[in-house]
Design a protein around this motif. Structure first.
Motif, PDB file in Angstrom:
ATOM      1  N   ARG A 120       0.857  -1.189   0.000  1.00  0.00           N
ATOM      2  CA  ARG A 120       0.000   0.000   0.000  1.00  0.00           C
ATOM      3  C   ARG A 120       0.889   1.234   0.000  1.00  0.00           C
ATOM      4  NH1 ARG A 120      -4.301  -0.691   4.813  1.00  0.00           N
ATOM      5  NH2 ARG A 120      -5.162   1.206   3.843  1.00  0.00           N
ATOM      6  N   VAL A 147       1.226   5.312   0.615  1.00  0.00           N
ATOM      7  CA  VAL A 147       0.594   6.424   1.324  1.00  0.00           C
ATOM      8  C   VAL A 147       1.411   7.702   1.120  1.00  0.00           C
ATOM      9  CG1 VAL A 147      -0.482   4.939   3.051  1.00  0.00           C
ATOM     10  CG2 VAL A 147       1.806   5.852   3.475  1.00  0.00           C
ATOM     11  N   TYR A 183       4.698   6.046  -7.489  1.00  0.00           N
ATOM     12  CA  TYR A 183       3.802   5.021  -6.941  1.00  0.00           C
ATOM     13  C   TYR A 183       4.186   3.637  -7.463  1.00  0.00           C
ATOM     14  CZ  TYR A 183      -0.555   2.239  -6.939  1.00  0.00           C
ATOM     15  OH  TYR A 183      -1.499   1.229  -6.823  1.00  0.00           O
ATOM     16  N   LYS A 236       5.260   0.308  -5.403  1.00  0.00           N
ATOM     17  CA  LYS A 236       4.422  -0.896  -5.534  1.00  0.00           C
ATOM     18  C   LYS A 236       5.242  -2.102  -5.983  1.00  0.00           C
ATOM     19  CE  LYS A 236       0.373  -1.445  -5.708  1.00  0.00           C
ATOM     20  NZ  LYS A 236      -0.629  -1.998  -4.743  1.00  0.00           N
ATOM     21  N   SER A 247       5.770   3.378   1.324  1.00  0.00           N
ATOM     22  CA  SER A 247       5.008   2.170   1.616  1.00  0.00           C
ATOM     23  C   SER A 247       4.385   2.320   2.999  1.00  0.00           C
ATOM     24  CB  SER A 247       5.905   0.932   1.575  1.00  0.00           C
ATOM     25  OG  SER A 247       6.800   0.920   2.682  1.00  0.00           O
ATOM     26  N   SER A 248       3.178   1.833   3.156  1.00  0.00           N
ATOM     27  CA  SER A 248       2.503   1.971   4.455  1.00  0.00           C
ATOM     28  C   SER A 248       3.283   1.248   5.549  1.00  0.00           C
ATOM     29  CB  SER A 248       1.076   1.411   4.372  1.00  0.00           C
ATOM     30  OG  SER A 248       1.080   0.042   4.003  1.00  0.00           O
ATOM     31  N   GLU A 277      -4.040   7.820   1.124  1.00  0.00           N
ATOM     32  CA  GLU A 277      -3.494   6.666   0.412  1.00  0.00           C
ATOM     33  C   GLU A 277      -3.699   6.860  -1.088  1.00  0.00           C
ATOM     34  OE1 GLU A 277      -3.891   1.758   0.339  1.00  0.00           O
ATOM     35  OE2 GLU A 277      -5.112   2.956   1.704  1.00  0.00           O
ATOM     36  N   LEU A 327      -4.416   4.971  -4.158  1.00  0.00           N
ATOM     37  CA  LEU A 327      -4.927   3.634  -4.473  1.00  0.00           C
ATOM     38  C   LEU A 327      -4.420   3.125  -5.816  1.00  0.00           C
ATOM     39  CD1 LEU A 327      -8.677   3.938  -3.381  1.00  0.00           C
ATOM     40  CD2 LEU A 327      -6.785   2.912  -2.105  1.00  0.00           C
ATOM     41  N   SER A 370      -7.499   0.834  -9.039  1.00  0.00           N
ATOM     42  CA  SER A 370      -7.591   1.237  -7.635  1.00  0.00           C
ATOM     43  C   SER A 370      -8.510   0.328  -6.816  1.00  0.00           C
ATOM     44  CB  SER A 370      -8.094   2.686  -7.547  1.00  0.00           C
ATOM     45  OG  SER A 370      -7.196   3.557  -8.199  1.00  0.00           O
ATOM     46  N   TYR A 380      -7.041   7.858   4.554  1.00  0.00           N
ATOM     47  CA  TYR A 380      -6.334   6.669   5.029  1.00  0.00           C
ATOM     48  C   TYR A 380      -7.022   5.990   6.193  1.00  0.00           C
ATOM     49  CZ  TYR A 380      -2.586   3.638   6.675  1.00  0.00           C
ATOM     50  OH  TYR A 380      -1.849   2.542   7.071  1.00  0.00           O
TER      51      TYR A 380
END
Length: 423
Positions: A4, A6, A178, A182, A246-247, A260, A262, A296, A421
């Motif tokens: 995820r 953020v 992003y 990911k 990354s979360s 966040e 998505l 998303s 979030y």
């Protein structure tokens, strides 16, 4: 386990506010940053107004060393460094002074960089004074100069690069960062974009006669997205920056989280089927939005707010129509829509990143920001969207999902989906 992504830090250098507090207040209250520019009048521009950040009120030694400031004549570099370093600090991060931070990278875009420095260099070369160019003329005029400045200042050891896709640049940079996180190739990415200011950037648009010429005495009323009396975009400049993370990394260091990301989508209309160098292919726009929604993992009905590209040109009604087709929504069922260009103009390559910062501030402040200068909503837009969905003033409604899109010269598109979030 899927990663995820953020947003843990933000910075902005906008015509109507530098820094998150000032910028957020301006968006909440509808404060314009568009002003008369005497220089443009002296140069016989038809449009003599623009949105330009007031960096004169700031001590640039807070962002640059004395050595870096010597001979610095690139406004985009100044805006980008201010926004980028503020975002990094806002995320609770510090510059790595010993070895590179291998987990942190940068994607920071621009359309044209250091045009004033380039002009200065041309004159010196033509006069036979090439030795007087100085040691920083190259870094100030190469497109990747902005990411190079930030990469060295922060000590980032992951990918450090620059993208350029006209008005889509900022949103594209965010989606590029992003994707890097990911794919687990980085833990953090500083993403954003900047745009130079001044007549050598804006002159081409004035020559195209796509800027408003009748508002030189009333600058705040000139930029009119979605309005029946819109007559062209007001040129702007500045920079926006976000720290994506990354979360897992964000939680491990106890970072605050603005929202966040998505997912999103980037595509091109190929300059076919109505798409040209300066106009969008509607099918491509619809595909971009639908793909962003699919990637998303949400449905069109979940989108609360659209922050559109919406530049105050004749293409605004078409953009709204494309959103309606892509979402399958209309009338009172349509999401709330806002365009920040009414407040600070079209910041060109910096537009997407500045507007993404503004979009995320709606989560933080629990509001849907209003629109300036569209009290006379375009009749073609009213056929698609109920007027209540295009607020004139900010609403105390906390959005959960915001779709942000940018569409640029060259028939290129980008759409990002942000969510409030939840752990």
């Amino acid at each position: 386990m899927a990663v995820r992504v953020v947003v843990t830090g933000m910075g902005v250098c906008a015509p109507n506010g530098i820094g998150l507090v000032a910028f957020g207040h301006a968006l909440q209250s509808g404060m314009s940053g568009i002003n008369f520019q005497p220089e443009l009048k002296e140069l016989n521009f038809s449009c003599q107004i623009a949105g330009k950040p007031n960096v004169d009120a700031y001590n640039l030694n807070d962002y640059f060393t004395n050595v870096q400031l010597k001979g610095l004549n690139a406004s985009g570099v100044v805006y980008g460094v201010m926004a980028g370093k503020d975002a990094w600090q806002d995320a609770g991060l510090s510059a790595n002074t010993e070895t590179p931070d291998w987990d942190s990278g940068i994607v920071f875009g621009t359309g044209i960089l250091g045009v004033d420095k380039f002009r200065e260099a041309i004159y010196k070369v033509d006069q036979g004074n090439v030795r007087r160019l100085g040691s920083t003329s190259v870094i100030q005029t190469m497109a990747s100069g902005i990411s190079a400045y930030l990469g060295g200042m922060l000590g980032c050891g992951n990918q450090v690069t620059t993208n350029s896709s006209a008005c889509t640049t900022g949103t594209e940079a965010i989606l590029m960062g992003y994707e890097r996180i990911k794919s687990k190739k980085a833990k953090r990415m500083l993403v954003g974009s900047c745009s130079d200011s001044g007549p050598y950037v804006w002159g081409g648009f004035d020559a195209m006669r796509i800027l408003p010429r009748n508002y030189n005495d009333s600058p705040a009323k000139a930029s009119r997205p979605m309005s029946a009396t819109a007559c062209g975009f007001v040129p702007g400049s500045g920079a926006g920056a976000l720290v994506l993370e990354s979360s897992e990394s964000a939680r491990a260091r106890g970072a605050k989280i603005y929202g966040e990301l998505l997912g999103g989508s980037i595509n091109s209309g190929g300059q076919r089927n109505g798409g040209t160098m300066i106009a969008p292919n509607s099918e491509a726009v619809v595909r971009c939005i639908r793909t962003a929604i699919k990637e998303s993992g949400i449905t069109p009905s979940q989108i609360d707010v659209i922050n559109g590209h919406l530049t105050a040109t004749t293409k605004d009604p078409l953009e709204i129509k494309n959103w309606s087709i892509a979402l399958g929504r209309s009338g009172k069922d349509f999401p709330y829509v806002n365009s920040f260009k009414g407040l600070f103009g079209h910041c060109l390559a910096a537009a997407g990143s500045i507007e993404c910062v503004g979009s995320l501030l709606q989560f933080k402040l629990g509001q849907v920001f209003g629109n300036l200068n569209c009290e006379d909503l375009h009749p073609e837009i009213k056929k698609v969207v109920d007027a209540s969905r295009i607020p004139q003033k900010s609403l105390d409604i906390a959005p959960q999902i915001i779709a942000k899109a940018s569409f640029g010269f060259g028939d290129v598109n980008a759409c990002a989906i942000f969510k409030s979030y939840n752990k």
